[in-house]
Design a protein around this motif. Structure first.
Motif, short mmCIF file in Angstrom:
data_model
loop_
_atom_site.label_atom_id
_atom_site.label_comp_id
_atom_site.label_asym_id
_atom_site.label_seq_id
_atom_site.Cartn_x
_atom_site.Cartn_y
_atom_site.Cartn_z
N UNK A 3 -40.80 16.71 17.46
CA UNK A 3 -40.70 15.36 18.02
C UNK A 3 -39.84 14.50 17.12
N UNK A 4 -39.39 13.36 17.65
CA UNK A 4 -38.57 12.46 16.84
C UNK A 4 -39.36 11.98 15.62
N UNK A 5 -40.65 11.70 15.78
CA UNK A 5 -41.46 11.25 14.64
C UNK A 5 -41.51 12.33 13.57
N UNK A 6 -41.71 13.59 13.97
CA UNK A 6 -41.74 14.69 13.00
C UNK A 6 -40.38 14.87 12.33
N UNK A 7 -39.32 14.71 13.13
CA UNK A 7 -37.94 14.83 12.63
C UNK A 7 -37.68 13.79 11.54
N UNK A 8 -38.03 12.53 11.80
CA UNK A 8 -37.81 11.46 10.83
C UNK A 8 -38.69 11.64 9.60
N UNK A 9 -39.94 12.01 9.82
CA UNK A 9 -40.86 12.19 8.70
C UNK A 9 -40.41 13.32 7.79
N UNK A 10 -39.92 14.40 8.38
CA UNK A 10 -39.46 15.53 7.58
C UNK A 10 -38.27 15.18 6.72
N UNK A 11 -37.32 14.44 7.29
CA UNK A 11 -36.14 14.04 6.53
C UNK A 11 -36.51 13.10 5.39
N UNK A 258 -25.99 16.17 25.63
CA UNK A 258 -26.77 15.21 24.84
C UNK A 258 -28.09 15.84 24.43
N UNK A 259 -28.57 15.55 23.22
CA UNK A 259 -29.87 16.08 22.81
C UNK A 259 -31.00 15.41 23.57
N UNK A 260 -32.13 16.05 23.60
CA UNK A 260 -33.34 15.44 24.14
C UNK A 260 -33.65 14.20 23.29
N UNK A 261 -33.76 13.01 23.89
CA UNK A 261 -34.01 11.80 23.09
C UNK A 261 -35.31 11.86 22.30
N UNK A 262 -36.23 12.76 22.66
CA UNK A 262 -37.44 12.92 21.86
C UNK A 262 -37.12 13.61 20.53
N UNK A 263 -36.01 14.35 20.51
CA UNK A 263 -35.57 15.00 19.28
C UNK A 263 -34.62 14.10 18.49
N UNK A 264 -33.68 13.48 19.21
CA UNK A 264 -32.64 12.68 18.56
C UNK A 264 -32.18 11.61 19.54
N UNK A 265 -32.38 10.36 19.20
CA UNK A 265 -32.05 9.25 20.10
C UNK A 265 -30.94 8.41 19.46
N UNK A 266 -29.75 8.45 20.07
CA UNK A 266 -28.62 7.66 19.58
C UNK A 266 -28.72 6.19 20.00
N UNK A 267 -29.69 5.88 20.81
CA UNK A 267 -29.90 4.51 21.31
C UNK A 267 -28.62 3.93 21.91
N UNK A 268 -27.95 4.75 22.69
CA UNK A 268 -26.81 4.36 23.52
C UNK A 268 -25.57 3.95 22.71
N UNK A 269 -25.48 4.38 21.46
CA UNK A 269 -24.36 3.91 20.63
C UNK A 269 -23.96 4.94 19.59
N UNK A 270 -22.66 5.21 19.52
CA UNK A 270 -22.07 5.98 18.43
C UNK A 270 -21.02 5.10 17.76
N UNK A 271 -21.11 4.93 16.46
CA UNK A 271 -20.23 4.02 15.75
C UNK A 271 -19.11 4.68 14.98
N UNK A 272 -19.14 6.03 14.86
CA UNK A 272 -18.10 6.73 14.12
C UNK A 272 -18.19 8.21 14.45
N UNK A 273 -17.03 8.89 14.47
CA UNK A 273 -17.00 10.32 14.79
C UNK A 273 -15.97 11.00 13.88
#
Length: 359
Positions: A3-11, A258-273
């Protein structure tokens, strides 16, 4: 799938635990970025053992390497200045203004021969797009082209300087809310192929109508000089849409999965590539994520949770990237077919702006 919460907590646990691999300071490059230091807008030159702030006339945006080793720092949209900086002495900058009633759109491109400099600009009253050809030594205007459309954003040279590619964001004002943008008539966003000798538009690329809420803004070129990665922000946040895609010159644009937003949510914005080898990296400060794709098989590879990340640039080694955050973080990242990992990180007292350049 985590989940996104697990992803953030792990990092967070990885960073806090101090278990990132050791990395020799002498192997780190020098990086330049617009940044805020002690609440003052300017720029910084970073290395593993030093942070050198320098002044700018106002808030900066994207740095571009000039042919003689100097760096051009563009003013943030709507910019009134661009500054040329020598990394050996960043305090001795030379600035030049935007032309006439134009405003800088925050980006510029330099031809591989280091001679031709093009800045993306727009009319301050009508928002009409302009591409201005300049002398890369001093910013003197040589020609200005009106490619049609509004609000140009990132531009780059490809085909070894024979083609200029420009992203027209199509926005008069950034809505950032659910529903349509504030533009009357909606967003008209395109990626253009331009002849850099005449300014003639050779091709216009648009996404299908079902993706008409996407403002196409940031670009990166692959090693083949034919493949362009583009990144967008979505002015309608009621639906999660893909934000990163590929344009192979002369062909149609295609969005990457696009990734599953539960895994990774860009919140509708990319600022650099950025691109390095077969890998694309796209940063979202709104989502605090740095996502990765494979160009070879157009596959999503995973993401790293980095608070307020936006600056990202290719490293010198294949598959490596450098990233920066608004909280002062600098990160060395390795991308592989099995996913990305942080190899080393540093903390500084600079609040890094959207874009990063290795010098």
């Amino acid at each position: 799938m985590a989940t996104r919460r697990e992803f953030l907590a792990g990092a967070a646990a990885l960073a806090a635990g101090g278990i990132l691999p050791a990395f020799a300071a002498q192997e780190a490059p020098r990086l330049v970025s617009a940044a805020k230091v002690e609440q003052r807008d300017g720029g910084v030159l970073w290395s593993a053992d030093a942070l050198k702030p320098f002044a700018l006339p106002a808030r900066g945006h994207a740095p571009v390497r000039l042919g003689d080793g100097r760096v051009l720092m563009m003013g943030r949209r709507p910019g009134l200045f661009a500054s040329i900086i020598d990394p050996r002495d960043p305090s001795g900058l030379v600035s030049f203004p935007s032309s006439g009633n134009s405003r800088f759109a925050g980006h510029a491109a330099v031809a591989p021969d280091g001679i031709a400099l093009v800045t993306s600009e727009f009319d301050a009253t009508t928002f009409e797009a302009a591409l201005t050809l300049r002398n890369s030594k001093n910013g003197e205007v040589r020609a200005q082209w009106k490619p049609g459309g509004i609000e140009p954003h990132e531009i780059l040279f490809t085909r070894h300087g024979a083609r200029l590619v420009a992203a027209l964001g199509g926005l008069i004002k950034d809505g950032g809310v659910a529903g349509p943008a504030f533009n009357s008539g909606g967003i008209h966003s395109e990626v253009l192929e331009v002849d850099p000798l005449s300014g003639k538009v050779l091709a216009r690329h648009k996404l299908p109508d079902s993706f008409s809420s996407l403002s196409l803004r940031h670009l990166a070129v692959a090693p083949d000089n034919e493949t362009i990665a583009f990144a967008a922000q979505d002015q309608d946040i009621t639906v999660t849409r893909p934000l990163v895609g590929l344009l192979r010159l002369g062909q149609d644009m295609q969005l990457l999965p696009a990734p599953d937003p539960r895994e990774c949510d860009f919140r509708s914005y990319v600022g650099s590539v950025a691109i390095n080898g077969d890998f694309i990296a796209a940063a979202s400060p709104r989502g605090s994520v740095l996502g990765f794709w494979s160009i070879r098989d157009e596959r999503w590879l995973g993401a790293l949770a980095i608070a307020d990340v936006c600056g990202v640039t290719a490293g010198a080694e294949m598959g490596t990237f450098w990233a920066s955050s608004g909280h002062g973080g600098i990160f060395r990242i390795a991308a592989t077919a099995s996913g990305p990992r942080i190899e080393a990180q540093w903390h500084t007292e600079a609040g890094f702006d959207n874009h990063l350049l290795l010098v």
